[in-house]
Design a protein around this motif. Structure first.
Motif, PDB file in Angstrom:
ATOM      1  N   VAL A   1      52.672  36.301  43.259  1.00  0.00           N
ATOM      2  CA  VAL A   1      51.623  35.509  42.626  1.00  0.00           C
ATOM      3  C   VAL A   1      50.298  35.903  43.261  1.00  0.00           C
ATOM      4  CG1 VAL A   1      50.804  33.174  42.119  1.00  0.00           C
ATOM      5  CG2 VAL A   1      53.272  33.607  42.316  1.00  0.00           C
ATOM      6  N   ARG A   2      49.322  36.219  42.387  1.00  0.00           N
ATOM      7  CA  ARG A   2      48.007  36.697  42.856  1.00  0.00           C
ATOM      8  C   ARG A   2      46.908  35.722  42.434  1.00  0.00           C
ATOM      9  NH1 ARG A   2      47.442  42.463  43.312  1.00  0.00           N
ATOM     10  NH2 ARG A   2      49.438  43.545  43.291  1.00  0.00           N
ATOM     11  N   ARG A   3      45.841  35.719  43.217  1.00  0.00           N
ATOM     12  CA  ARG A   3      44.645  34.979  42.824  1.00  0.00           C
ATOM     13  C   ARG A   3      43.943  35.749  41.713  1.00  0.00           C
ATOM     14  NH1 ARG A   3      41.078  31.145  43.410  1.00  0.00           N
ATOM     15  NH2 ARG A   3      38.872  31.562  43.812  1.00  0.00           N
ATOM     16  N   TYR A   4      43.396  35.012  40.770  1.00  0.00           N
ATOM     17  CA  TYR A   4      42.869  35.637  39.559  1.00  0.00           C
ATOM     18  C   TYR A   4      41.706  36.586  39.799  1.00  0.00           C
ATOM     19  CZ  TYR A   4      38.675  32.643  39.428  1.00  0.00           C
ATOM     20  OH  TYR A   4      37.470  32.041  39.718  1.00  0.00           O
TER      21      TYR A   4
ATOM     22  N   GLY B   1      42.840  39.505  42.876  1.00  0.00           N
ATOM     23  CA  GLY B   1      44.207  40.008  42.992  1.00  0.00           C
ATOM     24  C   GLY B   1      44.849  39.750  44.344  1.00  0.00           C
ATOM     25  N   LYS B   2      44.203  38.922  45.174  1.00  0.00           N
ATOM     26  CA  LYS B   2      44.785  38.614  46.489  1.00  0.00           C
ATOM     27  C   LYS B   2      46.177  38.006  46.326  1.00  0.00           C
ATOM     28  CE  LYS B   2      44.019  35.822  50.652  1.00  0.00           C
ATOM     29  NZ  LYS B   2      43.127  34.857  51.328  1.00  0.00           N
ATOM     30  N   VAL B   3      47.151  38.542  47.071  1.00  0.00           N
ATOM     31  CA  VAL B   3      48.528  38.057  46.967  1.00  0.00           C
ATOM     32  C   VAL B   3      48.640  36.719  47.701  1.00  0.00           C
ATOM     33  CG1 VAL B   3      50.932  38.509  47.556  1.00  0.00           C
ATOM     34  CG2 VAL B   3      49.475  40.376  46.733  1.00  0.00           C
TER      35      VAL B   3
ATOM     36  N   PRO C   1      40.441  43.462  38.878  1.00  0.00           N
ATOM     37  CA  PRO C   1      40.208  44.759  38.234  1.00  0.00           C
ATOM     38  C   PRO C   1      41.496  45.465  37.789  1.00  0.00           C
ATOM     39  CG  PRO C   1      38.798  44.536  40.158  1.00  0.00           C
ATOM     40  CD  PRO C   1      39.707  43.344  40.162  1.00  0.00           C
ATOM     41  N   VAL C   2      42.594  45.303  38.530  1.00  0.00           N
ATOM     42  CA  VAL C   2      43.849  45.952  38.124  1.00  0.00           C
ATOM     43  C   VAL C   2      44.323  45.378  36.790  1.00  0.00           C
ATOM     44  CG1 VAL C   2      46.281  46.327  38.697  1.00  0.00           C
ATOM     45  CG2 VAL C   2      44.545  46.487  40.485  1.00  0.00           C
TER      46      VAL C   2
END
Length: 444
Positions: free
Chosen positions: A86-89, A92-94, A274-275
């Motif tokens: 689960v990543r922050r929107y 992308g921080k996990v 960005p990913v």
């Protein structure tokens, strides 16, 4: 791994008509045929849909594939996520990660977690149903139901009678409409306030090497953000990629699905990882689907115990735990498992009440849990979101999560309840406790 169930010869075979050849109807057809009953499956469409998107098949459903004898066939078409995160929107921080996710599922629940294409699942179920003697009639649209006989009247004027009618015709159920009308009631699907953009990319059409690697090495990825979240995972052994964007609903009230605007979709996610946006760069077309639900029914069984509901016709749910398909297949499996115990048609009322007892509470509880998952994934930035993220990060890197967790996919309280369910064992235990010959209306 459980062994495939062998087809029984019933001492009192029923004539069963199932309305709807979706996952619930096909599962009910297989399970009832395995129980030794005669099954006719009616489907309004001209054939099985050859389009669709991904399904997350959790262990509670892959166990059913073992029972039905289609596990090996579907394993060859599956992608098994090696990790879930689960990543922050925004960056992308996990926030959370479970490594060796597929291995963890097999160790805990004795069955796989698979990402499959809906078309592959539907084909496998349909072929198995036909092998077991189920007749499937396409282009058979239901006009009305007689709950006394019981019988189904088709739009072409034909009337078909049976011992049992099974409503498996989805959220826009004609069966439900007629059932409620027979009681002087009505209801309609209700908007949840969310919609889904559904996207399927193929490995061949993606030219970004990093994104190709994501697709070829299956994982399950979530991004959680204000009012929205995204889930993405590989299909067909890493040759396709399924992305679902869950956002606030802006479709007109009377529109359930329409072609989406790529520009509009991109605008909603410009501030996201960005990913993720690089994946969205690859999208050529997209559809928007309004996410609907319905009120709980008082009962899933008719007064004369000759009609019963399964799947989205009685418990449609948000897709936020991937349990719509899985729980619908549970319904179909349990219905047949209960009917396998019939020794006389006079036991049908008892059998259907037992089915309802086994399935109604669970199905409706999952519905409520999907709304709770939306709340925890869709928090606006602020103190509550910061506390959620801190809690998730406090468990990052631990071998086992040690608290009630915002991601129910990993939560040590919710995950076992969802994934540990075994349709065969649940039914067998209930029948040992209350054999049909001993079940009385009072005990239900």
């Amino acid at each position: 791994m459980a062994s495939p169930q062998t087809q029984k010869t019933s001492p009192s075979p029923l004539e069963i008509i199932i309305i709807g050849a979706g996952l619930s109807g096909l599962s009910a057809a297989i399970s009832c045929a395995l129980a030794g009953h005669h099954v006719l499956l009616l489907e309004g469409a001209r054939g099985l849909a050859e389009i669709g998107a991904g399904l997350q098949i959790t262990p509670n459903a892959s166990k059913i594939f073992q029972q039905f004898g289609i596990y090996d066939e579907l394993e060859a078409k599956a992608a098994e996520p090696s990790f879930l995160q689960v990543r922050r929107y925004s960056d992308g921080k996990v926030l959370s990660r479970t490594d060796d996710f597929n291995g963890d599922m097999k160790r805990k629940y004795g069955a796989a977690f698979w990402d499959l294409h809906r078309v592959d699942v539907q084909r496998a179920l349909a072929e198995r149903a036909k092998q077991l003697g189920t007749q499937i009639r396409f282009g058979a649209r239901v006009a009305d139901i007689d709950f006394n006989k019981p019988s189904v009247k088709l739009e072409n004027g034909e009337e078909l009678q049976a011992d049992l009618l099974v409503a498996a015709d989805g959220i826009w159920s004609k069966c439900r409409e007629r059932f409620l009308a027979s009681k002087g009631k009505s209801d309609v699907p209700l908007p949840t306030g969310d919609l889904a953009y559904r996207i399927v990319l193929t490995l061949d059409e993606v030219d970004d090497p990093e994104l190709k690697d994501w697709i070829a090495k299956p994982s399950c990825q979530f991004w959680v953000g204000p009012g929205s979240h995204v889930v993405a995972y590989s299909l067909r052994d890493g040759h396709m990629f399924n992305i679902v964007l869950l956002v606030p609903d802006d479709l007109p009230d009377n529109v359930a699905r329409q072609a989406g605007s790529i520009d509009e979709m991109r605008q909603l996610f410009t501030s996201w990882d960005p990913v993720l946006n690089r994946f969205l760069d690859q999208v050529k077309s997209v559809d928007k689907w309004k996410l609907m639900h319905r009120p709980e029914l008082d009962s899933w069984v008719s007064d004369k115990s000759n009609f019963v509901f399964t799947g989205d016709s009685c418990h449609p749910m948000l897709p936020y735990l991937a349990q719509g398909a899985n729980s619908s297949m549970e319904d179909g499996a349990v219905l047949g498992n209960v009917l396998a115990a019939l020794e006389a048609k006079s036991q049908l009322p008892e059998a259907l009440r037992l089915y309802e007892r086994l399935r109604k509470k669970r199905g409706e509880a999952i519905v409520r849990e999907t709304f709770a998952q939306r709340r925890d994934f869709h928090m606006n930035d602020g103190p509550e979101q910061q506390a959620r993220d801190e809690l998730m990060l406090s468990q990052l890197g631990k071998e086992q999560i040690e608290c009630k967790f915002p991601s129910r996919w990993q939560c040590p309280e919710v995950q076992p309840w969802l994934y540990g369910y075994d349709a065969q064992k649940e039914t067998a235990a209930a029948l040992r406790e209350s054999p049909l010959s001993m079940v009385s209306q009072a005990s239900l």
